[in-house]
Design a protein around this motif. Sequence first.
Motif, PDB file in Angstrom:
ATOM      1  N   LEU A  96       0.834  -1.187   0.000  1.00 52.80           N
ATOM      2  CA  LEU A  96       0.000   0.000   0.000  1.00 52.80           C
ATOM      3  C   LEU A  96       0.874   1.243   0.000  1.00 52.80           C
ATOM      4  O   LEU A  96       1.833   1.337   0.768  1.00 52.80           O
ATOM      5  CB  LEU A  96      -0.892   0.003   1.258  1.00 52.80           C
TER       6      LEU A  96
ATOM      7  N   TYR B 289      -4.612   6.666  -2.067  1.00 46.87           N
ATOM      8  CA  TYR B 289      -4.143   5.398  -1.521  1.00 46.87           C
ATOM      9  C   TYR B 289      -4.087   4.428  -2.688  1.00 46.87           C
ATOM     10  O   TYR B 289      -5.088   4.209  -3.363  1.00 46.87           O
ATOM     11  CB  TYR B 289      -5.090   4.879  -0.438  1.00 46.87           C
TER      12      TYR B 289
ATOM     13  N   LEU C  98      -3.376   0.688  -3.732  1.00 51.34           N
ATOM     14  CA  LEU C  98      -3.245  -0.684  -3.265  1.00 51.34           C
ATOM     15  C   LEU C  98      -2.545  -1.495  -4.347  1.00 51.34           C
ATOM     16  O   LEU C  98      -2.940  -1.449  -5.520  1.00 51.34           O
ATOM     17  CB  LEU C  98      -4.633  -1.262  -2.971  1.00 51.34           C
TER      18      LEU C  98
ATOM     19  N   GLY D 257      -2.968  -0.942  -9.290  1.00 47.09           N
ATOM     20  CA  GLY D 257      -1.778  -0.332  -8.705  1.00 47.09           C
ATOM     21  C   GLY D 257      -0.865   0.388  -9.675  1.00 47.09           C
ATOM     22  O   GLY D 257       0.276   0.684  -9.334  1.00 47.09           O
TER      23      GLY D 257
ATOM     24  N   GLY E  80       1.074   0.399   5.133  1.00 45.72           N
ATOM     25  CA  GLY E  80       0.603  -0.972   5.300  1.00 45.72           C
ATOM     26  C   GLY E  80       1.360  -1.744   6.360  1.00 45.72           C
ATOM     27  O   GLY E  80       2.334  -1.268   6.941  1.00 45.72           O
TER      28      GLY E  80
ATOM     29  N   THR F  80       5.873  -3.252   0.524  1.00 42.93           N
ATOM     30  CA  THR F  80       5.296  -2.866  -0.759  1.00 42.93           C
ATOM     31  C   THR F  80       6.334  -3.137  -1.833  1.00 42.93           C
ATOM     32  O   THR F  80       7.495  -2.764  -1.688  1.00 42.93           O
ATOM     33  CB  THR F  80       4.916  -1.372  -0.751  1.00 42.93           C
TER      34      THR F  80
END
Length: 122
Positions: free
Chosen positions: A38, A52, A54, A59, A80, A84
């Motif tokens: 995230l 945001y 994800l 993404g 998160g 990531t």
Amino acid sequence: MANLGNVTNLGMGVIPANFDGGLHNAPANQWVMFTSGLAHVTVPGDDSDGAYILGGEFGLIFAADTADVSEKGHYTRYPGIVETVALQIPTLDGEIPPHQVVRSRPCHANDTVGLRAFAGTA
């Protein structure tokens, strides 16, 4: 399949959970594909809550706030609880792909509903 344009010099980063990436500019005009985790991206002076992102299906972003066009850049945090993973994919010769601006703000979950239906269309 979507064509991302002419790209070169693919890089991959693994960012620890809860990492603060600070204020920075994009190093080049580039696609960034968050494959997991995230990211929270905000822009100085923008009153929105930022975006945001994800990792996974939605993404993919394009970063074009290089130092030659943006004095402040953007701020990235990784809030998160897992790392990531991001692929950085600069475009050849700094090219910005043809595009159409559809929002003057970050997209929210409701903005992406039904996008699968457009996959692979030109």
